[in-house]
Motif scaffolding. Structure first.
Motif, short mmCIF file in Angstrom:
data_model
loop_
_atom_site.label_atom_id
_atom_site.label_comp_id
_atom_site.label_asym_id
_atom_site.label_seq_id
_atom_site.Cartn_x
_atom_site.Cartn_y
_atom_site.Cartn_z
N GLY A 437 0.80 -1.23 0.00
CA GLY A 437 0.00 0.00 0.00
C GLY A 437 0.83 1.26 0.00
N CYS A 438 2.08 1.19 -0.49
CA CYS A 438 2.96 2.35 -0.37
C CYS A 438 2.45 3.55 -1.17
CB CYS A 438 4.38 2.01 -0.78
SG CYS A 438 4.56 1.43 -2.49
N GLY A 439 1.59 3.33 -2.16
CA GLY A 439 1.02 4.45 -2.89
C GLY A 439 0.23 5.40 -2.02
N ASP A 440 -0.24 4.89 -0.88
CA ASP A 440 -1.01 5.76 0.01
C ASP A 440 -0.13 6.62 0.90
OD1 ASP A 440 -4.00 5.83 -0.10
OD2 ASP A 440 -3.61 3.72 -0.46
N LEU A 441 1.18 6.63 0.63
CA LEU A 441 1.99 7.73 1.16
C LEU A 441 1.46 9.06 0.65
CD1 LEU A 441 5.55 6.18 0.72
CD2 LEU A 441 4.57 6.95 2.91
N ALA A 442 0.83 9.03 -0.55
CA ALA A 442 0.22 10.24 -1.08
C ALA A 442 -0.93 10.71 -0.18
CB ALA A 442 -0.29 10.00 -2.50
N THR A 443 -1.73 9.75 0.31
CA THR A 443 -2.81 10.10 1.24
C THR A 443 -2.25 10.64 2.54
OG1 THR A 443 -4.19 8.36 0.28
CG2 THR A 443 -4.82 9.18 2.46
N LEU A 444 -1.21 9.98 3.05
CA LEU A 444 -0.58 10.42 4.30
C LEU A 444 -0.10 11.85 4.19
CD1 LEU A 444 0.34 9.46 7.12
CD2 LEU A 444 2.49 8.73 6.07
N ALA A 445 0.53 12.18 3.05
CA ALA A 445 1.05 13.53 2.86
C ALA A 445 -0.07 14.54 2.67
CB ALA A 445 2.00 13.56 1.66
N ALA A 446 -1.06 14.16 1.85
CA ALA A 446 -2.14 15.12 1.55
C ALA A 446 -2.96 15.45 2.78
CB ALA A 446 -3.04 14.54 0.45
N GLU A 447 -3.23 14.45 3.61
CA GLU A 447 -4.08 14.64 4.78
C GLU A 447 -3.30 15.03 6.03
OE1 GLU A 447 -7.36 14.55 4.82
OE2 GLU A 447 -7.62 13.91 2.73
N GLN A 448 -1.96 14.93 5.96
CA GLN A 448 -1.10 15.24 7.11
C GLN A 448 -1.58 14.52 8.36
OE1 GLN A 448 1.99 17.38 7.39
NE2 GLN A 448 1.79 16.39 5.39
N LEU A 449 -1.79 13.23 8.20
CA LEU A 449 -2.26 12.41 9.33
C LEU A 449 -1.11 12.14 10.30
CD1 LEU A 449 -4.40 9.91 7.23
CD2 LEU A 449 -5.28 11.62 8.84
N PRO A 450 -1.39 12.12 11.60
CA PRO A 450 -0.34 11.90 12.59
C PRO A 450 0.05 10.42 12.68
CG PRO A 450 -2.45 12.17 13.70
CD PRO A 450 -2.71 12.40 12.24
N VAL A 451 0.89 10.00 11.73
CA VAL A 451 1.32 8.62 11.65
C VAL A 451 2.84 8.56 11.64
CG1 VAL A 451 1.35 6.52 10.22
CG2 VAL A 451 -0.73 7.90 10.34
N THR A 452 3.39 7.67 12.46
CA THR A 452 4.80 7.31 12.37
C THR A 452 4.87 5.86 11.91
OG1 THR A 452 5.60 8.83 14.07
CG2 THR A 452 6.92 6.86 13.67
N VAL A 453 5.51 5.64 10.78
CA VAL A 453 5.70 4.29 10.26
C VAL A 453 7.08 3.80 10.67
CG1 VAL A 453 5.81 2.82 8.22
CG2 VAL A 453 4.20 4.74 8.29
N VAL A 454 7.12 2.68 11.39
CA VAL A 454 8.38 2.00 11.68
C VAL A 454 8.48 0.85 10.69
CG1 VAL A 454 9.73 0.74 13.39
CG2 VAL A 454 8.27 2.64 14.12
N LEU A 455 9.30 1.03 9.67
CA LEU A 455 9.38 0.08 8.56
C LEU A 455 10.64 -0.76 8.74
CD1 LEU A 455 8.94 1.16 4.81
CD2 LEU A 455 10.05 -0.93 5.56
N VAL A 456 10.45 -2.01 9.12
CA VAL A 456 11.58 -2.91 9.35
C VAL A 456 11.96 -3.55 8.03
CG1 VAL A 456 12.47 -4.84 10.68
CG2 VAL A 456 10.79 -3.29 11.71
N ASP A 457 13.11 -3.18 7.52
CA ASP A 457 13.57 -3.63 6.21
C ASP A 457 14.59 -4.75 6.38
OD1 ASP A 457 14.42 -3.93 3.62
OD2 ASP A 457 15.34 -1.94 3.44
N ASP A 458 14.14 -5.98 6.14
CA ASP A 458 15.06 -7.12 6.21
C ASP A 458 15.28 -7.74 4.83
OD1 ASP A 458 12.68 -8.44 5.76
OD2 ASP A 458 12.80 -9.74 7.52
N GLY A 459 14.90 -7.00 3.79
CA GLY A 459 15.19 -7.44 2.44
C GLY A 459 14.40 -8.64 1.98
N GLY A 460 13.17 -8.78 2.48
CA GLY A 460 12.36 -9.91 2.02
C GLY A 460 11.27 -10.27 3.00
N TYR A 461 10.74 -11.46 2.82
CA TYR A 461 9.72 -11.99 3.72
C TYR A 461 10.42 -12.77 4.83
CZ TYR A 461 6.35 -10.83 0.04
OH TYR A 461 5.59 -10.17 -0.88
N GLY A 462 10.70 -12.11 5.96
CA GLY A 462 11.51 -12.71 7.01
C GLY A 462 10.91 -13.96 7.61
N MET A 463 9.58 -13.97 7.77
CA MET A 463 8.94 -15.14 8.38
C MET A 463 9.04 -16.35 7.46
SD MET A 463 7.38 -15.86 11.26
CE MET A 463 7.75 -17.59 11.44
#
Length: 544
Positions: A437-463
């Motif tokens: 759903g990364c396209g909705d970064l546009a929604t986040l920016a447009a609406e200035q919603l109070p969201v902090t995303v903690v994005l854990v990048d392990d280069g794939g599907y860790g599970m």
């Protein structure tokens, strides 16, 4: 008021229901809804994918306990919500999906003619993942039918409802019709109350197991008082995290998947199960033994009995039923609290020894998150650690897609929780789920919603990588070269930074990000091993 267009009837009904926020995506068929809602006080948040509309409505519903509304267009637009609606159904989130259908003037019964976005039966697509579905047959039915659908969605047991409106009815005019009368109150049956009170009073090692139904009914205080009188530990499911505050003397450490905590279940002689169906994820696929005596409190008798048949059943709202259970106060509360504290220390010590990164992650969130923060987790390894071990301070401070297990839930649902206005939303997502759903970064920016995303990048599907590793298999389909997530977020106008691991830099940056008035994304380069509450690590095994 005179005749109103069908779109205005939708707006009138949503306004009458107290709707404050709705989420949607415009399409050629539903544009009149956008015009009608522009003249109300309802905040209509436009998203970039219909699945986001469904998840955001779910997040809003879980954070508030009120109806979440998703407005989408016909055919593929409606179909795009199905994954989100399925999660809402499995997690009992009250969501109303209002979708347009092809114009009634173009439909021919029994024939798919090839009208734009046409399906043979759009309502039927939603049947397996909703409480009910409605399709209006005239413009003057829109208001009453919407009221009926909304009330059904919020009535226990809550869940999503579909409402289909042929596109031409949104422009047709019709007089206003009164909404239907409120539905009958759910059935109550506490005829076994005396026997239940006697059994609890005589129990030597009582235990309370509280699920999502207990949280949704607001039963936390009543359960806390009853637990203190019984000197009974309280185990909470994923859906009930935050039901009791962390300092409550009877709250058992999470999760029951830890052997130290699971022993509380194994040694109990009477279990009082409140608002739960004992699903496979909480019971390690029902390998937890049925207790010697089981009492169930549930609004749905069939739901209460489908996995562990109870010896006694009290049917009704969890809070109302628990409040009438009267048992004498027994001694031993300080001893119980000391025992639970000791269990908690052993669980935390094992985390520190086995996965120190996870211990750092959990301790940082406990330290820096604001008291009113709402944590929204995706299906990811970091999220599993949160669902199992984070200590939530209040109800409705955690949204977790463990009903259906839908990857990609976290970020779009956090938009809904943030729009609810109850506190900053902190989304914990893996790189794979975020890309849904990364396209909705546009929604986040447009609406200035109070969201902090903690994005854990392990280069794939860790599970999945862990599953293949355990099976001695090569990695297939689980690794990739991650995009520049910081650059991606910044390209949408959202502040983003990257840190390595969950050490001091993570603690410092997260503390800064959650105090901000703006949306932001904190990318964490890290790999975590999965916790004991994930199925490959369950300690109970079927040896048959």
């Amino acid at each position: 008021m005179g005749d109103r267009t069908g779109a205005e009837h939708v707006a009138d009904a949503l306004t009458a229901l107290g709707t404050e926020v709705a989420f949607g995506l415009p399409g050629v068929h539903n544009l009149p809804l956008w015009e009608a809602l522009a003249h109300t006080g309802i905040r209509l948040i436009g998203v970039r994918h219909e699945q986001t509309a469904g998840y955001a409505a779910d997040g809003y519903a879980r954070a508030t306990g009120r109806l979440g509304v998703a407005l989408v267009t016909t055919g593929p637009g409606a179909a795009n919500t199905l994954g989100a609606v399925g999660e809402a159904m499995a997690s009992a989130a009250p969501v109303l999906v209002v979708a347009t259908d092809i114009p009634s003037t173009l439909r021919r019964p029994g024939v798919v003619r090839g009208v734009l976005h046409e399906t043979s039966d759009q309502q039927a697509m939603f049947a397996p993942v909703t409480k009910a579905g409605f399709t209006v047959r005239a413009a003057d039915q829109i208001g009453p039918t919407l009221h009926r659908a909304a009330r059904l969605a919020t009535q226990p047991q809550s869940g999503p409802v579909y409402l289909g409106i042929p596109a031409d009815y949104l422009r047709d005019t019709a007089p206003r019709r009164e909404p239907p009368p409120p539905p009958l109150a759910p059935r109550i049956d506490i005829s076994e109350l005396s026997a239940v009170e006697a059994l609890l009073s005589g129990a030597k090692r009582p235990l309370i197991w509280a699920g999502g139904g207990a949280l949704r009914s607001g039963a936390g205080e009543a359960i806390g008082r009853l637990a203190e009188r019984l000197c009974a530990p309280v185990l909470t499911t994923f859906a009930a995290r935050g039901l009791l505050p962390p300092e409550h003397p009877c709250l058992a450490p999470n999760p029951v998947h830890s052997p130290e905590v699971g022993e509380l279940w194994d040694t109990a002689d009477v279990v009082l199960a409140i608002g739960t169906d004992f699903d496979g994820l909480m019971t390690q696929n029902w390998l937890m033994p049925k207790p010697p005596k089981l009492i169930a409190v549930n609004v749905d008798a069939q739901d209460a009995a489908k996995n562990y048949p109870p010896d006694f059943l009290l049917v009704g709202d969890a809070r109302e039923v628990v409040e009438v259970i009267d048992v004498p106060k027994r001694p031993g509360l300080p001893e119980l609290t000391a025992r639970l504290t000791g269990i908690g220390r052993r669980v935390r010590r094992r985390i520190r020894e086995e996965e120190p990164q996870a211990a750092d992650f959990l301790s940082t969130l406990e330290e820096v998150l604001p008291p009113d923060a709402v944590v929204v987790s995706d299906m990811c390894v970091a999220g599993y650690w949160l669902g199992g071990f984070h200590r939530f301070r209040a109800p409705r401070r955690f949204a977790y897609p463990m009903g259906w297990g839908t990857l990609g839930y976290g970020f779009p649902a956090s938009l809904g929780t943030a729009a609810a206005g109850g506190g900053r939303a902190v989304c914990v997502s893996g790189d794979g789920g975020f890309l849904y759903g990364c396209g909705d970064l546009a929604t986040l920016a447009a609406e200035q919603l109070p969201v902090t995303v903690v994005l854990v990048d392990d280069g794939g599907y860790g599970m999945l990588r862990y599953d293949q590793e355990r099976a001695g298999l090569p990695y297939r389909g689980v690794d990739w070269d991650s995009p520049d997530f910081v650059g991606l977020a910044r390209s949408f106008g959202v502040h983003a930074e990257r840190v390595s691991g969950f050490g001091r830099a993570f603690r410092r940056r997260l503390g800064e990000f959650v105090k901000s008035d703006e949306p932001n994304v904190l990318v964490v380069s890290a790999r975590l091993a999965p916790p004991v509450n994930t199925s490959p690590r369950w300690y109970r095994r079927d040896d048959r």
